[in-house]
Scaffold this active site. Structure first.
Site, PDB file in Angstrom:
ATOM      1  N   LYS A   5       4.879 -10.178   9.331  1.00  0.00           N
ATOM      2  CA  LYS A   5       4.388  -9.119  10.226  1.00  0.00           C
ATOM      3  C   LYS A   5       2.860  -9.160  10.327  1.00  0.00           C
ATOM      4  O   LYS A   5       2.283  -8.941  11.381  1.00  0.00           O
ATOM      5  CB  LYS A   5       4.888  -7.784   9.671  1.00  0.00           C
ATOM      6  CG  LYS A   5       4.035  -6.569   9.924  1.00  0.00           C
ATOM      7  CD  LYS A   5       4.329  -5.972  11.271  1.00  0.00           C
ATOM      8  CE  LYS A   5       3.736  -4.608  11.486  1.00  0.00           C
ATOM      9  NZ  LYS A   5       2.435  -4.339  10.922  1.00  0.00           N
ATOM     10  N   GLN A  50     -10.579  -2.420   2.177  1.00  0.00           N
ATOM     11  CA  GLN A  50     -10.102  -3.180   3.349  1.00  0.00           C
ATOM     12  C   GLN A  50     -10.011  -2.311   4.597  1.00  0.00           C
ATOM     13  O   GLN A  50      -9.610  -2.778   5.655  1.00  0.00           O
ATOM     14  CB  GLN A  50      -8.749  -3.849   3.060  1.00  0.00           C
ATOM     15  CG  GLN A  50      -7.564  -2.896   3.023  1.00  0.00           C
ATOM     16  CD  GLN A  50      -6.281  -3.605   2.646  1.00  0.00           C
ATOM     17  OE1 GLN A  50      -6.154  -4.092   1.524  1.00  0.00           O
ATOM     18  NE2 GLN A  50      -5.338  -3.703   3.567  1.00  0.00           N
ATOM     19  N   HIS A  52       9.064  -3.647   3.479  1.00  0.00           N
ATOM     20  CA  HIS A  52       8.723  -3.882   2.068  1.00  0.00           C
ATOM     21  C   HIS A  52       9.989  -4.240   1.287  1.00  0.00           C
ATOM     22  O   HIS A  52       9.967  -5.074   0.384  1.00  0.00           O
ATOM     23  CB  HIS A  52       8.082  -2.633   1.450  1.00  0.00           C
ATOM     24  CG  HIS A  52       6.838  -2.163   2.143  1.00  0.00           C
ATOM     25  ND1 HIS A  52       6.791  -1.005   2.889  1.00  0.00           N
ATOM     26  CD2 HIS A  52       5.590  -2.691   2.208  1.00  0.00           C
ATOM     27  CE1 HIS A  52       5.561  -0.833   3.369  1.00  0.00           C
ATOM     28  NE2 HIS A  52       4.815  -1.849   2.981  1.00  0.00           N
ATOM     29  N   MET A  67       0.838  -1.196   0.000  1.00  0.00           N
ATOM     30  CA  MET A  67       0.000   0.000   0.000  1.00  0.00           C
ATOM     31  C   MET A  67       0.881   1.257   0.000  1.00  0.00           C
ATOM     32  O   MET A  67       0.400   2.352   0.320  1.00  0.00           O
ATOM     33  CB  MET A  67      -0.943  -0.003   1.208  1.00  0.00           C
ATOM     34  CG  MET A  67      -1.901  -1.188   1.149  1.00  0.00           C
ATOM     35  SD  MET A  67      -3.419  -0.942   2.066  1.00  0.00           S
ATOM     36  CE  MET A  67      -2.803  -0.764   3.710  1.00  0.00           C
TER      37      MET A  67
HETATM   38  P1  AMP Z   1       1.354  -2.900   3.567  1.00  0.00           P
HETATM   39  O1  AMP Z   1       1.952  -1.906   2.626  1.00  0.00           O
HETATM   40  O2  AMP Z   1       1.408  -2.486   4.998  1.00  0.00           O
HETATM   41  O3  AMP Z   1       0.020  -3.421   3.123  1.00  0.00           O
HETATM   42  O4  AMP Z   1       2.320  -4.152   3.517  1.00  0.00           O
HETATM   43  C1  AMP Z   1       2.682  -4.751   2.291  1.00  0.00           C
HETATM   44  C2  AMP Z   1       3.411  -6.028   2.574  1.00  0.00           C
HETATM   45  O5  AMP Z   1       4.594  -5.727   3.350  1.00  0.00           O
HETATM   46  C3  AMP Z   1       2.600  -7.009   3.417  1.00  0.00           C
HETATM   47  O6  AMP Z   1       2.814  -8.323   2.917  1.00  0.00           O
HETATM   48  C4  AMP Z   1       3.162  -6.817   4.806  1.00  0.00           C
HETATM   49  O7  AMP Z   1       3.027  -7.974   5.617  1.00  0.00           O
HETATM   50  C5  AMP Z   1       4.625  -6.547   4.497  1.00  0.00           C
HETATM   51  N1  AMP Z   1       5.272  -5.837   5.621  1.00  0.00           N
HETATM   52  C6  AMP Z   1       4.841  -4.702   6.226  1.00  0.00           C
HETATM   53  N2  AMP Z   1       5.658  -4.387   7.253  1.00  0.00           N
HETATM   54  C7  AMP Z   1       6.608  -5.359   7.320  1.00  0.00           C
HETATM   55  C8  AMP Z   1       7.732  -5.613   8.173  1.00  0.00           C
HETATM   56  N3  AMP Z   1       8.029  -4.817   9.164  1.00  0.00           N
HETATM   57  N4  AMP Z   1       8.484  -6.705   7.924  1.00  0.00           N
HETATM   58  C9  AMP Z   1       8.170  -7.556   6.896  1.00  0.00           C
HETATM   59  N5  AMP Z   1       7.139  -7.363   6.061  1.00  0.00           N
HETATM   60  C10 AMP Z   1       6.355  -6.298   6.255  1.00  0.00           C
END
Ligand code: AMP
Length: 293
Positions: A154, A66, A42, A35
């Site tokens: 996470k 969501q 990421h 996102m």
């Molecule tokens: P988001 O942009 O928050 O929807 O996250 C995108 C992807 O990055 C998802 O698969 C999250 O689980 C992963 N993600 C977010 N924060 C972390 C983190 N600290 N360590 C590993 N993966 C992460």
């Protein structure tokens, strides 16, 4: 940095054309859905993708369906130029950044719902959240048709929902989970950390420390989920400014509560610091000592 900028594509048809060319050239396609407001968490997904695949597509889309909280959706960090630089540094080939009108050009009247594993934890406190996640990830998988897709541990329940969805609906992509990236003080990286005040940021690591206290209890041989949970809650109660949403001991595969710990568990929690909601979890493989030894 000398990294070349990834190609930015905003429309579904353009992305399909570009990926068809990559596929024809024989490149396995690795896909990292995000996102935006990108950080080293990421980055770890992108680096894992690059190790497996020579063509990487990342998506940046703040998915309205969501969010069950309008303010959270509106305040979500958005900075495409910085995100493109970040993707360049992690050797992403194509960034798909559609607007909501491209992803939801007609009324969205078809949804994907994953039962059971979506129950409890975030599923209980964010009604409709996993339906929104499963639906947008299905749309993205149909658009990108990736060979391997990368998700962070996470968001453990989200990863479990996606794994189950792919299995139950025979989707043709492999799912790879990537370990959580943390700050040196233990706080899991999250786009929402930017919204913590300096004071909140200072006590935020208590969430991880409480999970770790519960982990140590389980690793010490305690098989009672109630006692393991109490060890974590005791620790968390040291900081009265943290408001607890949930702190649970669940099976690491189906994410459902356990009472007796005999297999891999996930210790998962969600808390509020001021107006910011943070989640984190730790998976634990208990050391089971057989009786009589
Ligand atoms: P988001 O942009 O928050 O929807 O996250 C995108 C992807 O990055 C998802 O698969 C999250 O689980 C992963 N993600 C977010 N924060 C972390 C983190 N600290 N360590 C590993 N993966 C992460």
């Amino acid at each position: 940095m000398g990294d070349s900028r990834p190609e930015l594509i905003r429309d579904i048809a353009g992305l399909r054309d570009r990926l068809a060319v990559a596929r024809k050239a024989g490149s396995p396609i690795g896909f990292v859905p995000t996102m935006g407001a990108l950080h080293a968490g990421h980055g770890a997904l992108m680096d894992a993708a690059k190790r497996d695949c020579n063509f990487i597509a990342a998506s940046i889309f703040v998915n309205p369906i969501q969010f069950n909280n309008k303010e959270d959706y509106e305040k979500y960090g958005r900075n495409l130029p910085a995100d493109l630089d970040f993707c360049a540094a992690h050797q992403v080939d194509v960034v798909f950044a559609p607007g909501p009108e491209e992803m939801y050009s007609t009324e969205q009247d078809a949804f994907v719902e994953v039962l059971n594993v979506s129950n409890g934890l975030c599923g209980e406190f964010r009604p409709g959240h996993f339906r929104g996640v499963a639906t947008v990830v299905t749309k993205l998988f149909n658009i990108v048709q990736p060979d391997i897709s990368y998700f962070g541990e996470k968001d453990a329940q989200q990863l479990a929902v996606i794994r189950r969805m792919v299995q139950a609906l025979n989707m043709n992509t492999q799912i790879t989970g990537v370990p959580t990236v943390r700050e040196p003080d233990g706080l899991a990286l999250s786009s929402r950390n930017q919204r913590l005040t300096p004071e909140e940021r200072a006590y935020a690591p208590i969430l991880f420390q409480a999970l770790d206290a519960a982990r140590l209890k389980a690793l010490g041989g305690c098989q009672s989920a109630t006692e393991v949970r109490a060890a974590g809650l005791d620790f968390l109660s040291k900081e009265p400014r943290i408001r607890l949403e949930y702190f649970e001991i669940v099976d690491a595969e189906d994410m459902q509560p356990v009472t007796h710990i005999s297999a891999r568990i996930c210790i998962a929690a969600a808390v509020w610091l001021g107006s910011v909601r943070l989640i984190d979890n730790i998976a634990v493989q208990p050391l089971i000592v057989s009786p009589g030894r």
